[in-house]
Design a protein around this motif. Structure first.
Motif, PDB file in Angstrom:
ATOM      1  N   UNK A  10      10.196  -2.001   5.373  1.00 48.67           N
ATOM      2  CA  UNK A  10       9.903  -2.052   3.939  1.00 48.67           C
ATOM      3  C   UNK A  10      11.071  -1.496   3.119  1.00 48.67           C
ATOM      4  N   UNK A  11      11.056  -1.757   1.818  1.00 43.95           N
ATOM      5  CA  UNK A  11      12.043  -1.145   0.934  1.00 43.95           C
ATOM      6  C   UNK A  11      11.967   0.374   1.044  1.00 43.95           C
ATOM      7  N   UNK A  12      13.126   1.012   1.137  1.00 38.23           N
ATOM      8  CA  UNK A  12      13.163   2.466   1.249  1.00 38.23           C
ATOM      9  C   UNK A  12      12.991   2.996   2.657  1.00 38.23           C
ATOM     10  N   UNK A  13      12.907   2.086   3.645  1.00 33.94           N
ATOM     11  CA  UNK A  13      12.707   2.538   5.027  1.00 33.94           C
ATOM     12  C   UNK A  13      13.960   3.160   5.623  1.00 33.94           C
ATOM     13  N   UNK A  14      15.138   2.823   5.080  1.00 32.69           N
ATOM     14  CA  UNK A  14      16.383   3.374   5.604  1.00 32.69           C
ATOM     15  C   UNK A  14      17.314   2.341   6.214  1.00 32.69           C
ATOM     16  N   UNK A  15      17.021   1.048   6.011  1.00 32.28           N
ATOM     17  CA  UNK A  15      17.828  -0.014   6.621  1.00 32.28           C
ATOM     18  C   UNK A  15      19.266  -0.017   6.095  1.00 32.28           C
ATOM     19  N   UNK A  16      19.418  -0.059   4.771  1.00 31.77           N
ATOM     20  CA  UNK A  16      20.763  -0.113   4.195  1.00 31.77           C
ATOM     21  C   UNK A  16      21.535   1.158   4.476  1.00 31.77           C
ATOM     22  N   UNK A  17      20.844   2.295   4.514  1.00 33.50           N
ATOM     23  CA  UNK A  17      21.506   3.559   4.848  1.00 33.50           C
ATOM     24  C   UNK A  17      22.067   3.498   6.262  1.00 33.50           C
ATOM     25  N   UNK A  42      10.258   2.186   9.664  1.00 32.88           N
ATOM     26  CA  UNK A  42       9.291   2.527   8.616  1.00 32.88           C
ATOM     27  C   UNK A  42       9.380   4.025   8.336  1.00 32.88           C
ATOM     28  N   UNK A  43       9.577   4.373   7.062  1.00 31.11           N
ATOM     29  CA  UNK A  43       9.701   5.777   6.659  1.00 31.11           C
ATOM     30  C   UNK A  43      10.761   6.518   7.488  1.00 31.11           C
ATOM     31  N   UNK A  44      11.889   5.817   7.758  1.00 35.19           N
ATOM     32  CA  UNK A  44      12.998   6.464   8.449  1.00 35.19           C
ATOM     33  C   UNK A  44      12.848   6.618   9.942  1.00 35.19           C
ATOM     34  N   UNK A  45      11.813   5.987  10.539  1.00 37.69           N
ATOM     35  CA  UNK A  45      11.586   6.087  11.978  1.00 37.69           C
ATOM     36  C   UNK A  45      11.392   4.699  12.576  1.00 37.69           C
ATOM     37  N   UNK A  65      15.086  14.336   0.212  1.00 36.24           N
ATOM     38  CA  UNK A  65      14.496  13.139   0.810  1.00 36.24           C
ATOM     39  C   UNK A  65      15.130  12.838   2.168  1.00 36.24           C
ATOM     40  N   UNK A  66      14.346  12.976   3.235  1.00 35.05           N
ATOM     41  CA  UNK A  66      14.819  12.670   4.582  1.00 35.05           C
ATOM     42  C   UNK A  66      14.689  11.164   4.787  1.00 35.05           C
ATOM     43  N   UNK A  67      15.821  10.450   4.750  1.00 40.85           N
ATOM     44  CA  UNK A  67      15.811   8.981   4.807  1.00 40.85           C
ATOM     45  C   UNK A  67      15.719   8.478   6.243  1.00 40.85           C
ATOM     46  N   UNK A  68      16.483   9.073   7.137  1.00 42.22           N
ATOM     47  CA  UNK A  68      16.446   8.702   8.557  1.00 42.22           C
ATOM     48  C   UNK A  68      16.024   9.916   9.369  1.00 42.22           C
ATOM     49  N   UNK A 123       2.148  -3.479  11.652  1.00 44.26           N
ATOM     50  CA  UNK A 123       2.835  -2.298  12.162  1.00 44.26           C
ATOM     51  C   UNK A 123       3.142  -1.294  11.064  1.00 44.26           C
ATOM     52  N   UNK A 124       3.426  -1.790   9.864  1.00 41.55           N
ATOM     53  CA  UNK A 124       3.758  -0.887   8.762  1.00 41.55           C
ATOM     54  C   UNK A 124       2.540  -0.465   7.961  1.00 41.55           C
TER      55      UNK A 124
END
Length: 260
Positions: A41-48, A212-215, A20-23, A240-241
């Protein structure tokens, strides 16, 4: 204020968990005295992203510097100079808030006299004076969140990283935290703020980065984002999302499922 050199510098940041490519190639420069709202969104990569910036994750590709320090090579130097308030943290709940803040302050090598004075004053300002000597396993979520907020700020950090910092707070505490963040900015502090509370992000941020989706799909002031889509930040974010139609459809399905 240093407007020449970024205090947060992210170039070509990639992060992968298994397959899984997060960022996927994040590029951000943040300068002193900015409040940056980092939303997605959840899973977008913010916390990472936040965990990389504070030196918790090192298995990434790319160039990441905080206050001039390479976070992969000098994570302790970064941690000494930043504050971090996570969304879901585990407190040592057998301690009192004063004991916990004393423990945190000692980790940052604060002077004992300054530490106790700051802890008592900050607990008072968050209406926790009556609970100074109570064990935190009796605290509500909001009370624990106040202690976490104080622990992330007590050592007077140069950069403050916040991940859903208002979770569980009552309305008066939310207003106080928003006011505090504004005054910290005025004193040259830099705040990197992740939240799902769009109205708060809209009001306090000098700049908003949408992931969004790591981008990164948008980066600018609220007015600049509004040139891409109209309305509140919530409606801009949804547009936008790409979730506007899906959200309307799900809401209709929910109402039907209720038999309304």
């Amino acid at each position: 204020m240093d407007t020449q050199n970024p205090v947060i510098d992210i170039q070509n940041l990639y992060m992968q968990y298994g397959d899984n490519q997060v960022l996927k190639g994040i590029n951000i420069e943040v300068y002193q005295g900015q409040i940056v709202g980092y939303i997605g969104p959840n899973g977008a990569g913010k916390s990472t992203t936040l965990k990389i910036l504070i030196g918790m994750l090192s298995d990434f590709e790319g160039y990441v510097r905080v206050l001039g320090y390479d976070v992969k090579k000098n994570p302790l130097e970064v941690k000494r100079r930043i504050g971090y308030v996570p969304e879901n943290a585990s407190l040592y709940e057998q301690l009192t808030p004063l004991e916990y803040l004393t423990f945190v302050g000692r980790l940052y090598k604060m002077e004992e006299s300054m530490l106790e004075k700051a802890a008592l004053e900050l607990l008072y300002l968050f209406d926790l004076s009556d609970s100074i000597d109570k064990r935190m396993n009796t605290f509500s979520k909001g009370m624990k969140q106040k202690v976490l907020l104080i622990s992330g700020l007590i050592h007077n950090p140069d950069i403050i990283f916040l991940d859903e910092p208002l979770s569980g707070l009552d309305a008066n505490a939310v207003i106080l935290v928003k006011e505090i963040l504004g005054k910290l900015k005025n004193h040259g502090k830099t705040i990197f703020y992740s939240s799902h509370l769009m109205d708060v992000v809209e009001k306090i941020s000098d700049r908003i980065v949408v992931l969004n989706h790591g981008e990164i799909i948008a980066d600018g002031t609220f007015d600049e984002l509004r040139s891409q889509a109209s309305g509140s930040l919530e409606s801009i974010f949804s547009s936008l999302t790409g979730n506007t139609e899906e959200t309307h459809s799900k809401a209709d399905d929910f109402i039907r499922a209720l038999g309304v």
